[in-house]
Each structure stands twice: as structure tokens, then as C-alpha cells.
Write an enzyme that holds these catalytic residues in place. Sequence first.
Site, PDB file in Angstrom:
ATOM      1  N   SER A 145       0.854  -1.187   0.000  1.00  0.00           N
ATOM      2  CA  SER A 145       0.000   0.000   0.000  1.00  0.00           C
ATOM      3  C   SER A 145       0.888   1.235   0.000  1.00  0.00           C
ATOM      4  O   SER A 145       2.097   1.155   0.261  1.00  0.00           O
ATOM      5  CB  SER A 145      -0.877  -0.010   1.256  1.00  0.00           C
ATOM      6  OG  SER A 145      -1.509   1.228   1.474  1.00  0.00           O
ATOM      7  N   TYR A 158      -2.593  -1.131  10.207  1.00  0.00           N
ATOM      8  CA  TYR A 158      -2.537  -1.216   8.743  1.00  0.00           C
ATOM      9  C   TYR A 158      -1.124  -0.937   8.243  1.00  0.00           C
ATOM     10  O   TYR A 158      -0.606  -1.661   7.387  1.00  0.00           O
ATOM     11  CB  TYR A 158      -3.530  -0.220   8.144  1.00  0.00           C
ATOM     12  CG  TYR A 158      -3.762  -0.397   6.662  1.00  0.00           C
ATOM     13  CD1 TYR A 158      -4.593  -1.413   6.193  1.00  0.00           C
ATOM     14  CD2 TYR A 158      -3.163   0.444   5.737  1.00  0.00           C
ATOM     15  CE1 TYR A 158      -4.821  -1.584   4.838  1.00  0.00           C
ATOM     16  CE2 TYR A 158      -3.382   0.281   4.371  1.00  0.00           C
ATOM     17  CZ  TYR A 158      -4.213  -0.729   3.929  1.00  0.00           C
ATOM     18  OH  TYR A 158      -4.426  -0.900   2.586  1.00  0.00           O
TER      19      TYR A 158
END
Length: 276
Positions: A145, A158
Site C-alpha cells: 500500500s 494497517y
Amino acid sequence: MRPFEFSGKTCFVTGAASGIGEALALRLADFGCALALLDRDETGLKRVADLAKQRGARKVTTYVVDLSDRGDRLDLVAEVLADHERVDLVINNAGVALGGLFHQVTVEDFEWLMDINFGAVVWITKAFLPHLRENPGSHLVNMSSLFGLIAPVGQTAYVASKHAVRGFTEALRQELLPDGVGVTVVHPGGIKTNIAVNARVSAAAAAESGSEQARRQIEAFLAMPPAQAAQQILDAVHNRKPRLVITSLAKFADLLVRLTPSHYWTILNALAKRAG
């Protein structure tokens, strides 16, 4: 390593019921690939499978699996290989998000996210590894990401998972190079998917003001259509690129971190205030 040619290949994609996973499945169907699609959303998975068949997929099988169950995935991969005999491309795309400052996040929530975003990547890769190594020219894609490059407030779990995917994939790439297996790590930023909408928010964070505003701010950055991101990913696979950063925002942030690793958030915050 020669370019990866999609025609006639068999591809395994996780998180295939929506977003980038769905877009990847449909684009691979356009190439006439055989598809093994995995998601926990049975209804969405069936919808994508039906669309893929209409788009020309040679064969489509589906696997309804909750990747948070900490399985070693050996049975899953055995089932996929029994259905397809071989797999040429593995794309670990499935992922979830969790909102809340670190002191607000429970151990259970943190482990849930890590089991899906990192653990599933590791164990699916491990289960497929002997097969991939026996088939030079095969390819592996692991989805990191933008938050595998930068580390924003309120995203500790995350960020930890996506930095872990990045490090794991970069090390694995060097191990698999002698076997003729291509490996790509992908860093998307700002893709218009439902990950922010469907994000789990810790109870402590939900009880405090600002969590909904933070969600809306993240959603505002999600602009690129998943199909556009999917095409870039498959282009990277074809060209055997080791690393792909998607969107100009992600590329700018990547460059900024390289130039100012200790102070990039000061600059990003200043730019955000000026834009607001």
C-alpha cells in the site's frame, strides 16, 4: 526473465469479490485466463465469477474463505491445484483496514488485521511456493500500500501489516530469482475501493469524535478507478517489474520519504493544510 504472457495461463486472486481484485479478475478474463478466485463474500464472488465467464475466462473456480482464521492454506492450495493442475500467477490482493489510535485498538482487532493483511500473504505464498519453484516463469504479486511507504497517524495496524508485506516480498524476490519466479510488490495509493467504507473502527475510537471525519478524509483521496490500477499491475507483471507504485500521490509520497525520512510528515501536513 522473459515477459509474462497471460494467454492460456491460470491465475489465483484473493479479495476477488470487489475493488482491485474484481478488476484484476475481469481483466485476466479478457486474456482468456483460467481463474481461481477467493473471497469471504460469497455473493460478490459469484457475481465476479459470472462476469469473468462472460468476458471469456477459460475456466473459473471460486473459494469462499475467511482469511482471518489463521489457516496454513495447504488444503486450499491443494484444492486449487486439483481443480486447475497448475497455477502460473498468484496475486495476494485481499486486505482490510482498521481505524483508531494505537491506544484505542484492542489486541484482538490488531491481530485480526495482521492475520488477513500479512499472515494470509505469507501462508498462501508458502503453500504455493513448491509449485511456483517447479514452474520457472511463474509470477507472484503481493499487495502492499501507500501506507507501506509512509506511516500516518491512526493507522498503526494497517501500516505495520503493509510495511511487513513490503519487506517480506522484497526479501523473497531475491530468494526466488534463481528459480526463475518473478515477484512484484505493489503500493497503491488512492484507489476508489470500499476499503475505507468497510474499515473496522475500534470501539474506543468510535466513541470519540473525529473517527467519522477521518474516514471521510481518506475516502476523499480514493479517486483512481480499480480497473486502471489493475491494468497497471498486470503491465508490471508482464514486464516483470519488481516494484509498482500507483498514483501520482503515492509516487510523490515515496519520493518525499526518500528525501526526508525523518520530516516528511511535517511537509505533508503543511501541504494538506494549504490544500484545505
